[in-house]
Design an enzyme around this catalytic site. Structure first.
Site, mmCIF file in Angstrom:
data_model
loop_
_atom_site.group_PDB
_atom_site.id
_atom_site.type_symbol
_atom_site.label_atom_id
_atom_site.label_comp_id
_atom_site.label_asym_id
_atom_site.label_seq_id
_atom_site.Cartn_x
_atom_site.Cartn_y
_atom_site.Cartn_z
ATOM 1 N N GLY A 71 -1.036 6.524 -29.220
ATOM 2 C CA GLY A 71 -1.603 6.967 -27.952
ATOM 3 C C GLY A 71 -3.028 6.489 -27.846
ATOM 4 N NE ARG A 72 -2.193 2.903 -24.562
ATOM 5 C CZ ARG A 72 -2.246 1.619 -24.256
ATOM 6 N NH1 ARG A 72 -3.037 0.814 -24.947
ATOM 7 N NH2 ARG A 72 -1.515 1.130 -23.281
ATOM 8 C CD GLN A 118 7.485 -1.120 -31.378
ATOM 9 O OE1 GLN A 118 8.183 -0.100 -31.477
ATOM 10 N NE2 GLN A 118 6.745 -1.371 -30.304
ATOM 11 C CB ALA A 169 7.763 6.336 -29.386
ATOM 12 C CB SER A 170 4.513 3.840 -32.414
ATOM 13 O OG SER A 170 4.122 2.904 -31.427
ATOM 14 C CG HIS A 181 9.131 7.967 -17.293
ATOM 15 N ND1 HIS A 181 10.293 7.450 -16.776
ATOM 16 C CD2 HIS A 181 9.118 7.599 -18.591
ATOM 17 C CE1 HIS A 181 10.959 6.810 -17.717
ATOM 18 N NE2 HIS A 181 10.252 6.888 -18.835
ATOM 19 C CG ASP A 182 6.269 5.651 -21.085
ATOM 20 O OD1 ASP A 182 7.367 5.681 -20.493
ATOM 21 O OD2 ASP A 182 6.177 5.671 -22.331
ATOM 22 C CB THR A 183 9.189 3.448 -17.360
ATOM 23 O OG1 THR A 183 9.520 3.451 -18.754
ATOM 24 C CG2 THR A 183 9.787 2.204 -16.724
ATOM 25 C CB THR A 202 9.139 1.703 -27.948
ATOM 26 O OG1 THR A 202 7.855 1.836 -28.552
ATOM 27 C CG2 THR A 202 10.206 2.196 -28.912
#
Length: 488
Positions: free
Chosen positions: A15-16, A304, A12-13, A236-238, A259
């Site tokens: 990327g890489r 954060q 959400a904040s 999904h990142d999780t 997050t």
């Protein structure tokens, strides 16, 4: 020839793009080659993601890779869940996607419940009730916009479509939409009708670990790009983070700490019980026919936002040090309260909550950080206990893996070990990117299965162990009593 794998991991904040290779000694390397900011902005009355900018940043990262000498690679993309892009008949974006933190869904659950039973919704899907779930976003979506949409693609699937021209809906992410029926293993037609979309507007369901297609380099003539084969990973990142968790046996749980803090277990068993519904647990689909039975907890978002509100005067390490030097457990907060979802000022939101509940108000940076960390640890302890109860008789969790960016917070790791009373194994911090990479490697035959791939994590990355220290268990009981009173 050693193959090169690229994980595109977008939160959400930020990327890489992370580069990985399997070394002759069996270790898996991980190197950051490009990092960029992400966030939503207010446009046309809604908080929207700058999706075209994300596309551009991925291209910049791949161009850097080519300049470093890599001419051929595999690529997988993972992002956050639930948000979507709507495309017209020409396959073009109708508008920038709206963020799950947008206020449009504030009353969506209440409105939906007048049309459809929430109990039945959970029974059908096993997904916890969250106002930002895709089903509720679609329920309040602009009818004209939805009617004009030929296709709906989740964020990582949309990005894959832009690069390859192939449209799919990857299952681990699709399950978070609360529109999939685990009993039929496909879309629930009744729920689709409630929100006003059809199965034809959704791309075909695809398993994690499926080849997607080749990068259409001709579409991007302004970039010097490598040849790339895209693989649909656990998008999904999780789901990727859980694959990147070095768990062994069946007595472990995880916290994917970023997050959000996602606390749960990996299991082959769906749990749609009334107890699970009452506890607001979710049955998200995992890679390789698993279920991520977990609880969403408002995680590092709290700290954060505090750091941002203080204009990053203090680093996260400094905030943790100040918290450690501050008296513990001076106030209780319910970290999952809606007032913390997207406040204008997180510090004021925390202080007003404490005023409203007639508790000591944290004022200094150390007091505010301590309040957050204490209550995250308490929440983890309560939910870990609840997870054991929901797993059934004689279930016992002996180890808690904390992975993701939050695993680097040694103060919170030790505090969590103390409060939960279980051994913490922290790391890897890059579990999401690692899980993304491991699915690619399994798909291309580097590893035979997840078990073998997870062994490579322990060989390749530094992990830390935190044993429980003495802790006053009555604090947990007081916290439970507070939560019960706060919800009555």
């Amino acid at each position: 020839m050693t193959e090169t794998y690229i994980a595109v991991d977008i939160g959400a904040s930020s990327g890489r793009l992370m580069k990985s290779e399997r070394q002759p000694n069996g270790q898996v390397t991980l190197e950051e080659i490009h990092r960029f900011k992400n966030g939503f902005h207010l446009k046309d009355g809604h908080d929207r993601w700058e999706i075209r900018q994300l596309t551009n940043e991925i291209l910049l990262g791949l161009e850097k890779l080519k300049k470093s000498g890599v001419t051929n690679c595999y690529v997988g993309i993972d992002t956050w869940a639930v948000d979507y892009c709507l495309l017209d008949q020409a396959g073009e974006l109708i508008e920038e996607p709206i963020s799950y933190r947008d206020s449009r869904t504030e009353q969506a659950v209440k409105q939906f419940s007048t049309t459809y039973s929430l109990d039945k919704l959970y029974e059908k899907t096993g997904i916890q009730i969250q106002p930002f779930n895709t089903i509720f976003q679609l329920f309040v979506e602009n009818n004209e916009t939805l009617a004009a949409a030929d296709k709906l693609l989740l964020i990582p699937d949309y990005l894959g479509y832009v690069f390859t021209g192939k449209a799919v809906t990857e299952k681990t992410n699709a399950s978070t939409m609360q529109l999939l029926n685990p009993h039929t293993q496909t879309w629930d037609e009744e729920l689709l009708a409630v929100v006003g979309i059809t199965a034809e507007q959704l791309a075909p369901l695809t398993d994690a670990g499926t080849l997607l297609g080749e990068l259409q380099r001709e579409k991007f003539p302004n970039f010097d790009l490598p040849e790339a084969t895209f693989i649909t990973v656990a998008t999904h990142d999780t789901a990727s983070a859980v694959i990147g968790t070095p768990g062994e046996g069946d007595d472990w749980a995880y916290i994917s700490s970023g997050t959000w803090s996602l606390l749960g277990i990996e299991t082959p068993v769906f749990n749609g019980s009334k107890d699970a519904f009452s506890a607001n647990y979710t049955n998200e689909w995992g890679a390789y026919k698993t279920i991520r039975f977990l609880k969403n907890i408002m995680g590092m978002w709290l700290i954060q936002e505090v750091a941002r509100q203080q204009e990053y005067r203090y680093s996260y390490a400094e905030l943790a040090d100040m918290a450690a030097a501050t008296p513990a457990f001076q106030q209780f907060i319910d970290v999952n309260e809606e007032c913390f979802l997207n406040p204008d000022n997180m510090i004021e939101a925390l202080q007003q909550y404490c005023e409203r509940t007639q508790q000591k108000v944290p004022k200094t940076a150390g007091e505010i950080a301590r309040c957050i960390y204490d209550n995250l640890a308490l929440c983890y302890a309560v939910e870990l206990e609840k997870t054991e109860q929901l797993m059934g008789e004689n279930a016992k969790i002996d180890k808690l893996h904390i992975v993701g960016g939050g695993s680097n917070n040694r103060f919170l790791n030790q505090l969590t070990a103390n409060v939960t009373g279980v051994t913490i194994e922290a790391g890897p911090g890059e579990a999401t990117a690692i899980g993304n990479i491991l699915v690619q490697m399994i798909t291309t035959g580097v590893f035979a299965n997840v078990k073998e791939a997870r062994k490579a994590i322990k060989q390749s990355f530094d992990l830390s162990i935190h044993q429980p220290e003495a802790f006053d268990r009555t604090i947990i009981e007081k916290y439970k009593k507070f939560l019960k009173g706060a919800t009555n």
